[in-house]
Design a protein around this motif. Structure first.
Motif, mmCIF file in Angstrom:
data_model
loop_
_atom_site.group_PDB
_atom_site.id
_atom_site.type_symbol
_atom_site.label_atom_id
_atom_site.label_comp_id
_atom_site.label_asym_id
_atom_site.label_seq_id
_atom_site.Cartn_x
_atom_site.Cartn_y
_atom_site.Cartn_z
ATOM 1 N N ILE B 403 -13.165 -13.129 50.096
ATOM 2 C CA ILE B 403 -13.709 -13.806 51.266
ATOM 3 C C ILE B 403 -14.010 -15.043 50.125
ATOM 4 N N SER B 448 -17.749 -12.592 61.512
ATOM 5 C CA SER B 448 -17.194 -13.286 60.236
ATOM 6 C C SER B 448 -17.903 -12.934 58.472
ATOM 7 N N HIS B 457 -16.637 -21.658 53.112
ATOM 8 C CA HIS B 457 -15.361 -20.907 54.243
ATOM 9 C C HIS B 457 -14.215 -22.114 54.493
ATOM 10 N N CYS B 459 -10.952 -20.881 55.643
ATOM 11 C CA CYS B 459 -9.773 -19.840 55.833
ATOM 12 C C CYS B 459 -9.940 -19.490 57.762
ATOM 13 N N GLN B 464 -7.304 -14.681 59.354
ATOM 14 C CA GLN B 464 -7.686 -13.799 58.851
ATOM 15 C C GLN B 464 -7.325 -12.873 59.258
ATOM 16 N N ASP B 482 -10.822 -12.729 54.816
ATOM 17 C CA ASP B 482 -10.007 -13.369 53.999
ATOM 18 C C ASP B 482 -8.440 -12.515 53.936
#
Lengths: 144, 781
Positions: B403, B448, B457, B459, B464, B482
């Motif tokens: 991540i 998350s 972050h 993405c 994901q 991720d």
């Protein structure tokens, strides 16, 4: 009574740490972050199959950090079976001194008070004798 | 021999060894109180332990010695030399018996009585004892079959083995990269299996049976129930389940407390029970079993159960909960309030329990070793407490995820499944401000990881991967990361307290490349994300509607990246296979790039003018008849093309442009591609040409040409030649007489022999092929 002390510089100050507490002096390589950990935890580093918890002394002393990335020299100490690496700015030498610990006369700022065990004369200089456990514990310890 | 008995023998022997000097000293100074106490404690302990085993002789001897020493301590007797000797003789006999227990030898038993007599007061009895012969001693010490080991040494061994596993993993990684000879591979395999075996053996040294915990229960239950005037039947199951020694010690107190509570507050008195139609005797069942890499310990009683509502009232009254919070609690969570500190609904505080400081400590202790406590109860029927503890702290199967560019590990034991957010069976919804993932037919909260860790972050959540976690004892939830990388067995070491304080981590480990990785704690993350969405509430909502895709009508296509870096799409139905080939199978020959795969040669497209070195990825496209190879850089995804295709300006490889996820993507024109490059079109039933069998030129040079043109050849004289459509003959040879069908004559000289010469010069390719196709056309027509 004579004892060995390691003279290091943290947060711009020369201080003395009992050499018996220190396992070794190393240069750390990559540091991985520990999100949501206390501010004085700089991260984790690996050394010969051991995972060290890296402590930023400046943060532990609640002093503004000057960018800890620069300093990757660390002294390895152990507490409660866990290995830690205390980031230091420089490591000088091990000296043998008469353990005549005097109380701290000057008023110490912020976190210094918490980690100070006393003052000690090292070759004519009066240095702060630092308690490694207090450095490891960091400022949060007081809030508890 | 029984593990427990071995323990007892070892312990007793140890105590005897320690006692050795004390005995001598006491002999010298019988009035020494401290020494006296030590010896007293020894016989007292032996007597106590004997209670668990069937060792009447030991029990009698130690009991007798204990009584005597108690009198001395109380001042009712004086430790004169005679008494001292008598006590020492008993101790010696105890030693002999313990030794005999292990080796299986017999020890003469008549002496026991004499020894005991010697302890007594009356002079006559002492006389009798003194005249008795010396007790026989068991001579040679047989080999000791067990040793006591310091836990530190065991830890060192365990640590060493863990490091070996890490080193082996690193070696494995390096070997994977290099090309090794068989010898190296074999040696490494042997090393790996040796290490694995050693690891197992060392892990076993730390294991101990649950019996060592259970053994104290019968006595305890008997004592407590007697004290409280209740009747409780104890059932024990699964004592042979094994657990790490230290873990057993950490469970000891919590288990004790739970059992006490059950008898004190759970099980009702006989009259109350009969009034409630229950058997007068309550039942307490303690069991242990292994489930995956966890041990489940259950304590079930059939008492009055936990009154969730009463707990809630108490909680509101003592300020632990607000009224609104209480409203939202499920019945399960209400029962679980017993774990809140300071909440005890026991009417009286007894010496045993009721102070309300018990269950929270139980939970804290169990959680400290990485375990979970759960409670289930039906008021009036009883309580079931479940303790789940990890089987071993050290080597855990885990998944590595990343991540924000950082790697973390998640224990596999908590992982239920892994889904990509893009998967059509997954939908991300927002309910009351929190995000929820609807996976197939159920909904679970979506967390998350980036948010929980507080890291930057980029993405988007749709890109994901979600891992459905089932933290032990907690509610399921999906964690968005991720990417998921690998699964491996990681050597996990406990993290320093200052790291654990964050509440998100279960330990640290080292990756193959030596960098540290944090092991995430699924329960901790759930807590940090405040996963409050009650599973009940989620279930009550209508089942998630199937993902409505207006794109479902569209054409499935493969989205890929060309060597030039552009995104292109091709209809999935055209793609037979995706292969990786070596670029040296590609050659520019016969006017275009072709690739040799197996037995076939295919035209190669998509590479432009130059073919990349090394490996080459190709799509094998087929229109049902012929195949084309299309080189590409990488597959991106499977997409659905909408019906709106903007046609290309002119015919070519790219048929049009479609909008995929907001981007313009060129779509390959299959009609054009196959029209251009397809070769060897099937002419239906291929024309059969008969060739003279004895003519080498026809066989070696003409035949390949005809076959390349798509016709079949047979030799004249071959039975199949009967139905041949076309016959070839050499103009110089005598014409074959018995041939029906058309004959094509080929002459060896370029110029015709005369105006009537209807033969074709053998090397007149165009003429030949024209003649063939004319006949083919005639044939078909």
């Amino acid at each position: 009574m004579h004892e060995l002390l390691l003279i290091v510089t943290i947060a711009g100050q020369r201080v003395a740490i009992p050499a018996a507490d220190v396992e070794s002096v190393v240069e750390l390589e990559a540091l991985i972050p520990v999100p949501k950990a206390a501010a004085h935890v700089a991260g984790l580093a690996a050394l010969r199959s051991r995972v060290l918890t890296v402590i930023d002394c400046t943060a532990s002393l609640e002093l503004p950090s000057g960018g800890s990335d620069r300093f990757k020299q660390a002294i390895i100490v152990e507490a409660d079976g866990y290995p830690y690496a205390l980031l230091v700015e420089s490591v000088e030498d091990v000296v043998e001194v008469e353990m005549d610990v005097r109380p701290v006369r000057t008023s110490l700022k912020g976190g210094w008070r918490r980690v100070a065990r006393g003052m000690i004369d090292v070759s004519g200089d009066l240095l702060l004798l630092v308690d490694t456990a207090a450095l490891l514990a960091g400022p949060a310890a007081q809030a508890a | 021999m029984d593990d427990l008995l071995t323990e007892f023998i070892a312990e007793t022997r140890e105590m005897l060894e320690a006692l050795g000097g004390v005995v001598v000293a006491w002999e010298a100074t019988p009035s020494d109180r401290a020494r006296l106490d030590e010896i007293f404690r020894f016989v007292h302990t032996v007597k106590g332990n004997c209670g668990f085993f069937d060792l009447p002789r030991l029990e009698k001897l130690s009991h007798a010695a204990e009584d005597v020493l108690a009198e001395v301590r109380a001042g009712d007797r004086v430790a004169d030399p005679a008494l001292v000797s008598a006590v020492l003789a008993v101790i010696d006999r105890i030693g002999e018996l313990v030794q005999a227990l292990e080796t299986g030898d017999a020890v003469a038993s008549e002496d026991d009585e004499l020894l005991i007599l010697a302890l007594s007061q009356s002079a006559e009895e002492k006389e009798a004892a003194a005249t008795a012969g010396a007790a026989g001693t068991v001579d040679s010490r047989k080999s000791i079959r067990s040793i006591r080991l310091s836990v530190d040494l065991l830890d060192r061994m365990m640590s060493g083995v863990s490091d070996m596993v890490l080193a082996r993993n690193e070696l494995s990684r390096r070997l994977r990269g290099a090309h090794n000879d068989l010898g190296v591979e074999n040696a490494f395999e042997r090393l790996s299996s040796c290490i694995a075996e050693m690891r197992d053996a060392i892990t076993r040294t730390r294991m101990q049976r649950m019996d060592s915990l259970f053994v104290m229960l019968p006595r305890m239950v008997r004592d407590i129930s007697a004290e409280l005037g209740k009747s409780v039947a104890l059932e024990i199951d699964g004592g042979d389940v094994e657990l790490d020694r230290e873990m057993i010690e950490m469970i000891r107190d919590p288990l004790t407390h739970i059992v006490r509570n059950a008898i004190d507050h759970g099980i009702e008195g006989a009259t109350e029970r009969t009034a409630a139609d229950k058997p007068a005797s309550g039942t307490l069942r303690v069991s242990a079993r292994q489930s995956g890499n966890q041990i489940l310990i259950e304590i079930v009683d059939d008492g009055r159960g936990i009154d969730g509502d009463k707990l809630v009232k108490k909680a509101i009254a003592s300020g632990v909960l607000s009224a609104e919070q209480a409203e939202r609690l499920s019945s399960h969570h209400r029962t679980a309030l017993i774990f809140e500190a300071g909440l005890s609904t026991a009417k009286e505080v007894t010496a045993i329990s009721g102070r309300g400081v018990g269950m929270d400590v139980v939970r804290a202790n169990i959680e400290r070793i990485g375990g979970v406590v759960d409670v289930e109860s039906k008021p009036g029927q009883g309580v079931r407490l479940t303790l789940r503890v990890p089987l071993t702290l050290t080597i855990i199967p885990a998944l590595t995820v990343s991540i924000g560019g950082q790697n973390y590990a998640i224990p596999r034991s908590a992982t239920e499944e892994i889904v990509r957010a893009r998967n059509s069976t997954v939908r991300i919804e927002s309910i009351g401000g929190s995000r929820v993932a609807a996976i197939r037919d159920r909904r679970i909260p979506l967390v998350s990881l980036a948010e929980v860790l507080g890291i930057e972050h980029e993405c988007p959540i749709e890109e994901q991967t979600m891992i459905v976690l089932k933290p032990a004892g907690g509610d399921d939830y999906a964690l968005a990361v991720d990417a998921v990388h690998d699964h491996e067995e990681l050597v996990v070491k406990p993290a320093a307290p200052v790291v654990m304080a964050a509440g998100l981590y279960a330990g640290t480990t080292l990756a193959d490349d030596g960098s540290p990785i944090l092991l995430l704690d699924p329960s901790g993350i759930a807590e940090a994300a405040e996963v409050v969405l009650d599973q009940n509430e989620l279930d009550k909502l209508a089942p998630p509607a199937p993902r409505v895709e207006h794109r479902e009508e569209g054409v499935a296509a493969l989205l890929f990246r060309t060597f030039a870096g552009e995104k292109r799409a091709v209809a999935l139905t055209l793609v037979e296979r995706i292969e990786e080939v070596l670029s040296d199978t590609v050659k520019f020959s016969g006017g275009r790039l072709r690739i040799a795969i197996g037995e076939s040669i295919l035209p190669l497209e998509g590479c432009g003018d130059s073919v990349p070195e090394g490996q080459l990825r190709i799509l094998r496209l087929s229109d049902g008849n012929s195949e084309i190879a299309y080189g590409f850089a990488e597959v991106i995804d499977l997409v659905t093309l909408g019906n709106e295709l903007c046609p290309a300006a002119s015919p070519g490889e790219v048929g049009g442009v479609s909008l995929i996820d907001g981007e313009q993507v060129e779509v390959l024109d299959s009609y054009w591609l196959f029209g251009q490059y397809a070769e060897g079109a099937d002419l239906g039933r291929a024309l059969v040409c008969a060739l003279p069998a004895d003519d080498p030129w026809m066989r070696n040079i003409l035949r390949p040409l005809i076959e390349a043109a798509g016709y079949r050849t047979v030799s004249i004289g071959d039975p199949n030649a009967e139905g041949a459509d076309l016959h070839f003959a050499s103009a110089e040879a005598d014409p074959p007489s018995d041939i029906a069908g058309t004959i094509i004559k080929l002459r060896a000289r370029p110029e015709p022999s005369g105006a009537n010469d209807d033969s074709i010069y053998r090397y007149d390719r165009a003429g030949l092929l024209t003649a063939l196709s004319v006949h083919a056309g005639q044939k078909r027509a």
